[in-house]
Structures are given as C-alpha cells and as structure tokens.
Design an enzyme around this catalytic site. Structure first.
Site, PDB file in Angstrom:
ATOM      1  N   GLY A  41       0.849  -1.189   0.000  1.00  0.00           N
ATOM      2  CA  GLY A  41       0.000   0.000   0.000  1.00  0.00           C
ATOM      3  C   GLY A  41       0.877   1.230   0.000  1.00  0.00           C
ATOM      4  O   GLY A  41       2.048   1.176   0.409  1.00  0.00           O
ATOM      5  N   GLN A  46       3.240  10.040   1.097  1.00  0.00           N
ATOM      6  CA  GLN A  46       4.522   9.321   1.138  1.00  0.00           C
ATOM      7  C   GLN A  46       5.388   9.600  -0.088  1.00  0.00           C
ATOM      8  O   GLN A  46       6.592   9.377  -0.067  1.00  0.00           O
ATOM      9  CB  GLN A  46       4.283   7.807   1.240  1.00  0.00           C
ATOM     10  CG  GLN A  46       3.650   7.381   2.550  1.00  0.00           C
ATOM     11  CD  GLN A  46       3.492   5.877   2.606  1.00  0.00           C
ATOM     12  OE1 GLN A  46       2.524   5.337   2.103  1.00  0.00           O
ATOM     13  NE2 GLN A  46       4.465   5.195   3.195  1.00  0.00           N
ATOM     14  N   CYS A  88       6.023   0.080   7.572  1.00  0.00           N
ATOM     15  CA  CYS A  88       5.670   1.191   6.692  1.00  0.00           C
ATOM     16  C   CYS A  88       6.911   1.633   5.915  1.00  0.00           C
ATOM     17  O   CYS A  88       7.995   1.731   6.497  1.00  0.00           O
ATOM     18  CB  CYS A  88       5.137   2.346   7.539  1.00  0.00           C
ATOM     19  SG  CYS A  88       4.667   3.785   6.580  1.00  0.00           S
ATOM     20  N   LEU A  89       6.736   1.893   4.620  1.00  0.00           N
ATOM     21  CA  LEU A  89       7.868   2.323   3.788  1.00  0.00           C
ATOM     22  C   LEU A  89       8.448   3.650   4.294  1.00  0.00           C
ATOM     23  O   LEU A  89       9.616   3.938   4.059  1.00  0.00           O
ATOM     24  CB  LEU A  89       7.431   2.477   2.326  1.00  0.00           C
ATOM     25  CG  LEU A  89       7.005   1.187   1.603  1.00  0.00           C
ATOM     26  CD1 LEU A  89       6.436   1.519   0.229  1.00  0.00           C
ATOM     27  CD2 LEU A  89       8.167   0.217   1.480  1.00  0.00           C
ATOM     28  N   HIS A 130      -4.408   1.410   7.386  1.00  0.00           N
ATOM     29  CA  HIS A 130      -3.054   1.976   7.522  1.00  0.00           C
ATOM     30  C   HIS A 130      -2.873   3.149   6.549  1.00  0.00           C
ATOM     31  O   HIS A 130      -2.380   4.214   6.933  1.00  0.00           O
ATOM     32  CB  HIS A 130      -2.030   0.862   7.261  1.00  0.00           C
ATOM     33  CG  HIS A 130      -0.602   1.307   7.280  1.00  0.00           C
ATOM     34  ND1 HIS A 130       0.295   0.913   8.248  1.00  0.00           N
ATOM     35  CD2 HIS A 130       0.102   2.111   6.436  1.00  0.00           C
ATOM     36  CE1 HIS A 130       1.481   1.466   8.005  1.00  0.00           C
ATOM     37  NE2 HIS A 130       1.393   2.197   6.907  1.00  0.00           N
ATOM     38  N   GLU A 131      -3.305   2.975   5.304  1.00  0.00           N
ATOM     39  CA  GLU A 131      -3.126   4.038   4.296  1.00  0.00           C
ATOM     40  C   GLU A 131      -4.009   5.253   4.600  1.00  0.00           C
ATOM     41  O   GLU A 131      -3.603   6.395   4.395  1.00  0.00           O
ATOM     42  CB  GLU A 131      -3.408   3.512   2.884  1.00  0.00           C
ATOM     43  CG  GLU A 131      -2.516   2.356   2.429  1.00  0.00           C
ATOM     44  CD  GLU A 131      -1.035   2.547   2.713  1.00  0.00           C
ATOM     45  OE1 GLU A 131      -0.548   3.691   2.660  1.00  0.00           O
ATOM     46  OE2 GLU A 131      -0.356   1.551   3.011  1.00  0.00           O
ATOM     47  N   HIS A 134      -2.424   7.535   6.965  1.00  0.00           N
ATOM     48  CA  HIS A 134      -1.457   8.440   6.334  1.00  0.00           C
ATOM     49  C   HIS A 134      -2.140   9.722   5.848  1.00  0.00           C
ATOM     50  O   HIS A 134      -1.581  10.809   5.949  1.00  0.00           O
ATOM     51  CB  HIS A 134      -0.799   7.768   5.124  1.00  0.00           C
ATOM     52  CG  HIS A 134       0.371   6.893   5.457  1.00  0.00           C
ATOM     53  ND1 HIS A 134       1.493   7.367   6.073  1.00  0.00           N
ATOM     54  CD2 HIS A 134       0.594   5.566   5.245  1.00  0.00           C
ATOM     55  CE1 HIS A 134       2.365   6.368   6.229  1.00  0.00           C
ATOM     56  NE2 HIS A 134       1.841   5.262   5.736  1.00  0.00           N
TER      57      HIS A 134
HETATM   58 NI    NI Z   1       2.664   3.344   5.705  1.00  0.00          NI
END
Ligand code: NI
Length: 166
Positions: A41, A46, A88-89, A130-131, A134
């Site tokens: 995701g 991000q 998470c990236l 989760h997204e 963000h």
């Molecule tokens: Ni994330």
C-alpha cells in the site's frame, strides 16, 4: 520516499476536487512506486503529494486485487478488533503490533470521480486502514503500545534526524 521526520507525513491530505489526467498519472506512478518498493500500500503524502489518494494491493503482482482510492473514507467499523504486526515504507526498519477493527465499510471515488462503497475485512481492510491513517497525518507508530513506543523512540529520532539533514 518521504521518511518519518518529513512534515508532509503529519499533514492532513487535501480532498481531490479535480479528476483529470494528472490524477490518473499520480495513481499510475504510485502503483509503480509501491511495486518497486515492495509494499502492499502507498498513500500520496509518502511520495510528497498531500492529497487524499492511496493505492492498495495485498498481492502486488496481481492487477485484479489492486485498489486505486481517491477521497477514501471509512464510514463504518465492526466491533471485532485484531492485533497484527505492521511496517511502513516511511518508517524503515521498524515493525510493531497494531490493534485495528477487522471489518470496515469503505467509501471512495475512482479516478473518474465515480463513487464506490464496499465492505472489506482481512488483510485488505488492514492495509486500507493503515493508508487512510497516512491521509490524516497518522503513522502506525502512533498506535503502538506505550512500551513499544519507548523501545523504538531512539530509532525514530535517528530516522527523523537523518531526514531533516537531507
Ligand atoms: Ni505506511
């Protein structure tokens, strides 16, 4: 990739009002980045775009499971919760258990502005939640237990310090 310490990750993303070619291009680029980074995701902040746009794919190589979300929102959540480890990236090297509802009702628009609504559970529901965090400026590390937060405090600080130096 924006890493923790970058202020864009803490901003509330703006609602998309214009459904044009640049929106489709943004979604395409995000799908590409998600695959390249090995994620399941990705939210627009991000990649440095503070807009309510996210892509989700629990099976990165399968285009049929790909969700391209514009202005997504959770309109209902089930009572049942579960604790699952997340990463998470934007928070490299840190993973931790997060408690979230299992079932959610998701409303969003596609890139043409058409409204859609679906009930989801399992891993897709987890990634979507989760997204969407963000898009509200929330990171999964905010949702960790107090003890775990204490454990990762130094690591988070170090990540943020490096980000601010760049
Ligand atoms: Ni994330």
């Amino acid at each position: 990739m924006k890493i923790v310490g970058d202020s864009i990750l803490r901003k509330k993303a703006e609602k998309v009002e214009v459904f044009d070619e640049s929106l489709s291009k943004l979604l395409d680029d995000m799908v590409e980045t998600m695959i390249f980074e090995g994620g399941v995701g990705l939210a627009a902040p991000q990649v440095g775009v503070s807009k309510m746009v996210a892509v989700v794919n629990p099976e990165p190589e399968n285009s049929e499971t790909l969700l391209r979300l514009v202005n997504p929102k959770i309109t209902e959540t089930g009572a049942e919760t579960e604790c699952i480890e997340e990463g998470c990236l934007s928070v490299p090297g840190i993973r931790g258990n997060v408690i979230r509802p299992v079932v959610i009702v998701l409303e969003y628009q596609d890139e043409k502005g058409n409204a859609a609504k679906m009930q989801i559970d399992g891993i897709v529901s987890r990634i979507v939640q989760h997204e969407l965090d963000h898009l509200a400026g929330v990171l999964f590390t905010d949702r960790l237990s107090f003890a775990k937060k204490m454990m990762i405090k130094g690591k988070l600080k170090e990540l943020a310090r490096r980000t601010k130096q760049e």
